[in-house]
Design an enzyme around this catalytic site. Structure first.
Site, mmCIF file in Angstrom:
data_model
loop_
_atom_site.group_PDB
_atom_site.id
_atom_site.type_symbol
_atom_site.label_atom_id
_atom_site.label_comp_id
_atom_site.label_asym_id
_atom_site.label_seq_id
_atom_site.Cartn_x
_atom_site.Cartn_y
_atom_site.Cartn_z
ATOM 1 C CB CYS A 4 91.183 -25.834 -6.752
ATOM 2 S SG CYS A 4 91.193 -27.334 -7.746
ATOM 3 C CB CYS A 7 94.990 -25.983 -7.583
ATOM 4 S SG CYS A 7 94.297 -25.589 -9.213
ATOM 5 C CG HIS A 46 91.397 -24.412 -11.763
ATOM 6 N ND1 HIS A 46 91.185 -25.285 -10.721
ATOM 7 C CD2 HIS A 46 90.190 -23.880 -12.067
ATOM 8 C CE1 HIS A 46 89.897 -25.274 -10.404
ATOM 9 N NE2 HIS A 46 89.270 -24.418 -11.209
ATOM 10 C CG ASN A 87 81.943 -38.468 -12.745
ATOM 11 O OD1 ASN A 87 81.388 -39.235 -13.525
ATOM 12 N ND2 ASN A 87 82.573 -38.894 -11.661
ATOM 13 N N GLY A 93 77.658 -36.013 -11.264
ATOM 14 C CA GLY A 93 78.335 -36.473 -10.049
ATOM 15 C C GLY A 93 79.727 -35.898 -9.858
ATOM 16 C CG HIS A 98 91.561 -29.136 -11.261
ATOM 17 N ND1 HIS A 98 92.494 -28.185 -10.859
ATOM 18 C CD2 HIS A 98 92.125 -29.813 -12.289
ATOM 19 C CE1 HIS A 98 93.565 -28.300 -11.632
ATOM 20 N NE2 HIS A 98 93.367 -29.279 -12.508
ATOM 21 C CG HIS A 100 88.650 -35.197 -11.860
ATOM 22 N ND1 HIS A 100 87.977 -34.052 -11.489
ATOM 23 C CD2 HIS A 100 87.871 -36.231 -11.457
ATOM 24 C CE1 HIS A 100 86.851 -34.379 -10.896
ATOM 25 N NE2 HIS A 100 86.757 -35.704 -10.866
ATOM 26 C CG HIS A 102 87.298 -40.789 -12.268
ATOM 27 N ND1 HIS A 102 87.324 -40.986 -10.903
ATOM 28 C CD2 HIS A 102 86.601 -39.643 -12.458
ATOM 29 C CE1 HIS A 102 86.660 -40.015 -10.296
ATOM 30 N NE2 HIS A 102 86.211 -39.178 -11.221
#
Ligand code: 5GP
Ligand code: ZN
Length: 115
Positions: A4, A7, A46, A87, A93, A98, A100, A102
């Site tokens: 990942c 990670c 994770h 997403n 998309g 992992h 996240h 934005h």
């Protein structure tokens, strides 16, 4: 998670421009920004995606939003506004598996968020 990319960023195995870090959360600038401020906020644990959240992850998700508040202040975009995007899955998309968040800001963002 062995392969990942996020990670690896957490473990500092690959470089990134970190703007915030604590024992549970890291935030770094997106390598391919789509706005003047484009930062990714991730849990160090994770978690593959939004749909993989477990009840025990509720606390870390709350903390992520507190960290987002700190970052937007740090970046000087708190007052003018910004957008937070997650997403999820293929249609959503999501490229990196992992979880996240934005943070997008630093310009007036278009209203179009899908397409
Ligand atoms: P997604 O499409 O999964 O929601 O977003 C993944 C984001 O991660 C993309 O905006 C992409 O530019 C960013 N990204 C992918 N690989 C790297 C990397 O190695 N370093 C950084 N800083 N960002 C990355
Ligand atoms: Zn990971």
């Amino acid at each position: 998670m062995e392969d990942c990319i996020f990670c690896k960023i957490i473990k500092k195995e690959i470089p990134s421009n970190i703007v915030y870090e604590d024992s549970e959360i890291v935030a770094f600038r997106d390598i391919n920004p789509v706005a003047p401020v484009h930062i990714l906020v991730i849990p160090k644990k994770h978690i593959s995606s939004l749909i993989d959240l477990k009840a025990e992850d509720e606390i870390i998700i709350g903390k992520i939003y507190t960290v987002i508040n700190k970052i937007v202040e740090q970046e000087g975009i708190k007052e003018k506004g910004f957008r937070v995007v997650v997403n999820c899955g293929e249609d959503g998309g999501q490229e990196v598996k992992h979880l996240h968040f934005h943070i997008l800001g630093g310009k007036k963002l278009g209203l179009k968020i899908c397409g």
